[in-house]
Design an enzyme around this catalytic site. Structure first.
Site, PDB file in Angstrom:
ATOM      1  N   GLY A   1       0.858  -1.180   0.000  1.00  0.00           N
ATOM      2  CA  GLY A   1       0.000   0.000   0.000  1.00  0.00           C
ATOM      3  C   GLY A   1       0.889   1.223   0.000  1.00  0.00           C
TER       4      GLY A   1
ATOM      5  CB  SER B   1       4.273  -3.581  -2.485  1.00  0.00           C
ATOM      6  OG  SER B   1       4.282  -2.324  -3.101  1.00  0.00           O
ATOM      7  CB  ALA B   2       4.386  -0.628   1.408  1.00  0.00           C
TER       8      ALA B   2
ATOM      9  CG  HIS C   1       5.768  -2.220  -7.627  1.00  0.00           C
ATOM     10  ND1 HIS C   1       4.717  -3.051  -7.892  1.00  0.00           N
ATOM     11  CD2 HIS C   1       5.649  -1.885  -6.314  1.00  0.00           C
ATOM     12  CE1 HIS C   1       3.988  -3.211  -6.796  1.00  0.00           C
ATOM     13  NE2 HIS C   1       4.545  -2.519  -5.819  1.00  0.00           N
TER      14      HIS C   1
ATOM     15  CD  GLU D   1       4.626  -4.893 -11.079  1.00  0.00           C
ATOM     16  OE1 GLU D   1       3.987  -5.408 -12.017  1.00  0.00           O
ATOM     17  OE2 GLU D   1       4.200  -3.945 -10.395  1.00  0.00           O
TER      18      GLU D   1
END
Length: 235
Positions: free
Chosen positions: A89, A121-122, A158, A193
């Protein structure tokens, strides 16, 4: 330590968490029945919704998800957890809530002591020394950029090689090179990714069908793959 650091949760055209789910299952093994989930990167949806979304997928591998936001004592929950899962997020929101609740050292101690940590991700960004290589907009201000410092390198999740057609701004590589001018002693991993980094038993490996791009001040960026020795990232 046992870390599984995932670039992204979802591949285009696939269901949520579909591609990394087998790796998460293999990483956590049969001994983990419940994970403590950190939903704090959610901004435009609720923590309850995030927990439900992750639980739906983890149920497919027989694992219960309990979000820390339900806890009356966050540190106690961390100290009792079988494993940690940190969702993606907004990285700034995620780190701010973690810092506000003074959770950095409590969780870091548990992970250094062997409790498994999964982040995407985060959630992979906060495993690094800082969140300075996130792609996110600073929608809120944490106390500092310092994160869990579970690894010595930085991750840019990413990671992509080129800007979209018609966009004249900086490439991702140019932004990373700017970061290295300010912090020249650290490696930055451009994690594309569909890829993830697994650290276990003092070994580090890349999982996925793509290479990752390695950046270091004074060295030309280079590609490393699943068969390459990645021990230099421990330096």
């Amino acid at each position: 330590m046992k870390l599984l650091l995932i670039s992204n949760s979802t591949m285009a055209g696939q269901p949520y968490l579909q591609y990394p789910l087998p790796n998460i299952k293999a990483f956590l093994g049969s001994g983990v029945k419940k994970v403590l989930f950190f939903p704090f990167a959610a901004v435009t949806f609720s923590y309850d919704e995030y927990e439900e979304k992750v639980q739906k997928k983890f149920a497919e591998i027989g694992i219960e998800v309990e979000s820390i936001h339900h806890s009356k004592n966050f540190k106690k929950s961390i100290n009792e957890a079988e494993a940690f899962v940190v969702g993606g997020g907004n990285t700034f929101r995620l780190l701010k809530v973690i810092q506000q609740n003074d959770l950095i050292e409590t969780l870091r101690f548990r992970v250094l002591d062997g409790t498994p940590f999964v982040g995407w991700s985060a959630g992979s960004n906060v495993a690094c020394p800082t969140i300075c290589t996130t792609n996110d907009m600073p929608v809120t201000e944490p106390d500092s950029f310092s994160a869990f410092n579970l690894v010595r390198f930085q991750i840019n999740p990413h990671y992509m090689d080129a800007n979209p057609d018609g966009h004249a701004g900086e490439t991702r590589e140019e932004r990373i090179l700017e970061f290295l001018e300010m912090d020249p002693d650290v490696y930055v991993v451009g994690l594309r990714e569909g890829c993830m980094i697994r650290i276990e038993d003092a070994t580090i490996s890349l999982i996925g069908d793509r290479t990752m791009r390695i950046f270091k001040k004074g060295k030309a960026p280079r590609e490393v793959g699943t068969k390459d020795d990645l021990d230099f990232l421990f330096d």
